[in-house]
Design an enzyme around this catalytic site. Sequence first.
Site, PDB file in Angstrom:
ATOM      1  N   GLU A  90       0.842  -1.202   0.000  1.00  0.00           N
ATOM      2  CA  GLU A  90       0.000   0.000   0.000  1.00  0.00           C
ATOM      3  C   GLU A  90       0.877   1.252   0.000  1.00  0.00           C
ATOM      4  O   GLU A  90       1.811   1.376   0.787  1.00  0.00           O
ATOM      5  CB  GLU A  90      -0.909   0.028   1.228  1.00  0.00           C
ATOM      6  CG  GLU A  90      -1.860  -1.145   1.251  1.00  0.00           C
ATOM      7  CD  GLU A  90      -3.141  -0.857   2.037  1.00  0.00           C
ATOM      8  OE1 GLU A  90      -3.587   0.300   2.078  1.00  0.00           O
ATOM      9  OE2 GLU A  90      -3.686  -1.816   2.598  1.00  0.00           O
ATOM     10  N   CYS A 103       3.878   8.411   0.619  1.00  0.00           N
ATOM     11  CA  CYS A 103       3.960   7.613   1.856  1.00  0.00           C
ATOM     12  C   CYS A 103       4.075   6.145   1.460  1.00  0.00           C
ATOM     13  O   CYS A 103       3.190   5.605   0.800  1.00  0.00           O
ATOM     14  CB  CYS A 103       2.706   7.867   2.690  1.00  0.00           C
ATOM     15  SG  CYS A 103       2.592   6.830   4.147  1.00  0.00           S
ATOM     16  N   CYS A 110       2.407  -5.725  10.067  1.00  0.00           N
ATOM     17  CA  CYS A 110       3.371  -5.184  11.028  1.00  0.00           C
ATOM     18  C   CYS A 110       3.358  -6.073  12.258  1.00  0.00           C
ATOM     19  O   CYS A 110       2.323  -6.627  12.620  1.00  0.00           O
ATOM     20  CB  CYS A 110       2.975  -3.757  11.419  1.00  0.00           C
ATOM     21  SG  CYS A 110       4.145  -2.950  12.541  1.00  0.00           S
ATOM     22  N   CYS A 114       0.481  -2.117  17.802  1.00  0.00           N
ATOM     23  CA  CYS A 114      -0.019  -0.931  18.502  1.00  0.00           C
ATOM     24  C   CYS A 114      -1.551  -1.018  18.494  1.00  0.00           C
ATOM     25  O   CYS A 114      -2.162  -1.327  17.465  1.00  0.00           O
ATOM     26  CB  CYS A 114       0.449   0.346  17.814  1.00  0.00           C
ATOM     27  SG  CYS A 114       2.246   0.486  17.725  1.00  0.00           S
ATOM     28  N   CYS A 117      -3.880   1.052  15.925  1.00  0.00           N
ATOM     29  CA  CYS A 117      -3.496   1.049  14.507  1.00  0.00           C
ATOM     30  C   CYS A 117      -4.055  -0.196  13.820  1.00  0.00           C
ATOM     31  O   CYS A 117      -3.865  -1.317  14.307  1.00  0.00           O
ATOM     32  CB  CYS A 117      -1.969   1.069  14.406  1.00  0.00           C
ATOM     33  SG  CYS A 117      -1.362   0.947  12.719  1.00  0.00           S
ATOM     34  N   CYS A 335      -3.491   7.968   8.281  1.00  0.00           N
ATOM     35  CA  CYS A 335      -2.582   7.286   9.205  1.00  0.00           C
ATOM     36  C   CYS A 335      -3.293   6.165   9.928  1.00  0.00           C
ATOM     37  O   CYS A 335      -4.371   6.351  10.483  1.00  0.00           O
ATOM     38  CB  CYS A 335      -2.107   8.237  10.298  1.00  0.00           C
ATOM     39  SG  CYS A 335      -1.054   9.516   9.728  1.00  0.00           S
TER      40      CYS A 335
END
Length: 362
Positions: A90, A103, A110, A114, A117, A335
Amino acid sequence: MIVGAKSFFEYERPELAEIFHPAFRATQIYKSVYQRWFDEFELMTDLPKPLRASLAEDWNVKLPALHRRFDSSDGTRRYLVRLADSELAETVFIPEEHRSTICISSQIGCALACTFCLTGQLGLTRHLTPGEIVTQVLVAQRDNLSWDMRDSFNIVLMGMGEPLHNYDNVMKALRILHDDEGLNVSMSRITLSTAGLLPPLERLANEPAIPNLAISLTGATNEKRNQLMPVNRKYPIEQLLDAVRRFPLKHRQRVTFEYVLLRDVTDSPQDALHLVKLLKGIRAKINLIPLNEAEELGYKRPSDGAIESFRQILIDHNISAFVRKNRGNDISAACGQLKKKWADEPEKVVHPVGAASRLDCR
Ligand code: SAH
């Protein structure tokens, strides 16, 4: 047309100079690919014809295909770039008047988990290779920037993944992007954002070419940060900030701290005061990111009033603080929103970006 198996984008120029004879061919081809956007050897008429044919048999200079592109009403675009094993990387292009932002992702998923997220909920599928990182930049550049504006972009490693968890591939990708016979992106135009993995952060501090550093902080005490960012249990705030204090900064350069504002969790005046205390003596700037909400996340975004009061406390203590504008929310490009949702997003043919339409402008 023949397309060879080896991806050109995986290689640094010094590596290619070892492979090609004479070695200056590496520089010639680098310029053609990165500066002139050629995606076929046949276009490289500064190479002898037989060489062009034999290069085409071994090497691939085509950009990866796009699986989908999502266009936001604010001009932001999110790309799903198809990789050789059918995974999708992405990438987000955020247009700005003077200098746009690209970005990019460093991993599929990941490992850091977190809690606020969406990418963190995926777990890690795999690291991206250097070439897979580099080509995300090229896809976004060539699809959005006119020839005159082709260098008007910054790169942020704020997409999927923790860049310092994929250190070697990320650093190699940055060297390729930075090469002055290639795309020639200066390190001052690249920002690496990390949740705070300490051993690779120390390594980064000793590299010959260092990008801007952004630290995702979000909790201002260990108690809070342990809950929100499990990585803090291994590398607590004091150790992280000590490493940041030792990080080499150029004249007028600052470290960016990203701080996600979560209603009733990280948005109190006390949190702001903790933050002020933590950042004492650090040349810092704070980007406040109001949470981008998602059903799967159990958090809320603070009110605009609370966001502004928080910022004001920082400003009153002489800390530069900005509220990050929310871009691309309607296409899940903001984000923390990057998440494999493509199972229900079938492929849509997007014409591959490339040199063909631009032959006339070089
Ligand atoms: N792993 C790196 C790179 C990811 S950058 C890092 O942690 O820095 C993504 C940025 O978006 C981080 O600053 C992260 O704190 C922030 N973020 C994650 N989820 C978010 C959400 N739901 N809303 C707003 N910002 C979020």
